[in-house]
Design a protein around this motif. Structure first.
Motif: not given
Length: 115
Positions: A3-14
């Motif tokens: 699991k890549h900690r600190g990597f964004p889970g998704r594009l914000p607001g989408t």
């Protein structure tokens, strides 16, 4: 699965997903090269650029493990901006190693490297 900690889970607001929460119980989704057509929707293009930016900020020019990175999102970049770093390469392995082709990535997504 790493699991890549600190990597964004998704594009914000989408709902454009960048990572997955857990391994697929039915088997690993393989990474395949998807063709990006010139008439792709602007939100899709923004998601690709944001994902490329997140990859560059997290890994730079160093090889990285697929881990929990979303196969669908990787597939839009695979074979052009993101390349296999090992031979043989198993596209259906969470431990597959990839690397960013910086020249191709900068040409395709210059906004991902600004600032």
């Amino acid at each position: 699965m790493l699991k890549h900690r600190g990597f964004p889970g998704r594009l914000p607001g989408t709902d454009f997903q960048f990572t997955i929460r857990r391994p697929n119980p039915k088997g690993v989704t393989p990474i395949t090269r998807r063709e990006r057509r010139p008439d792709r929707r602007p939100p899709d293009r923004r998601a690709d650029a944001a994902f490329m930016k997140a990859l560059w900020e997290a890994f730079g020019d160093q090889p990285f493990e697929r881990g929990n990175l979303d196969a669908g999102r990787l597939s839009w970049l695979f074979g052009r901006e993101v390349l296999p770093a090992t031979d043989p390469f198993d596209p259906a392995d969470y431990e597959a190693i990839m690397v960013i082709d910086e020249a191709m990535a900068r040409a395709a997504f210059p906004e991902a490297f600004e600032g």
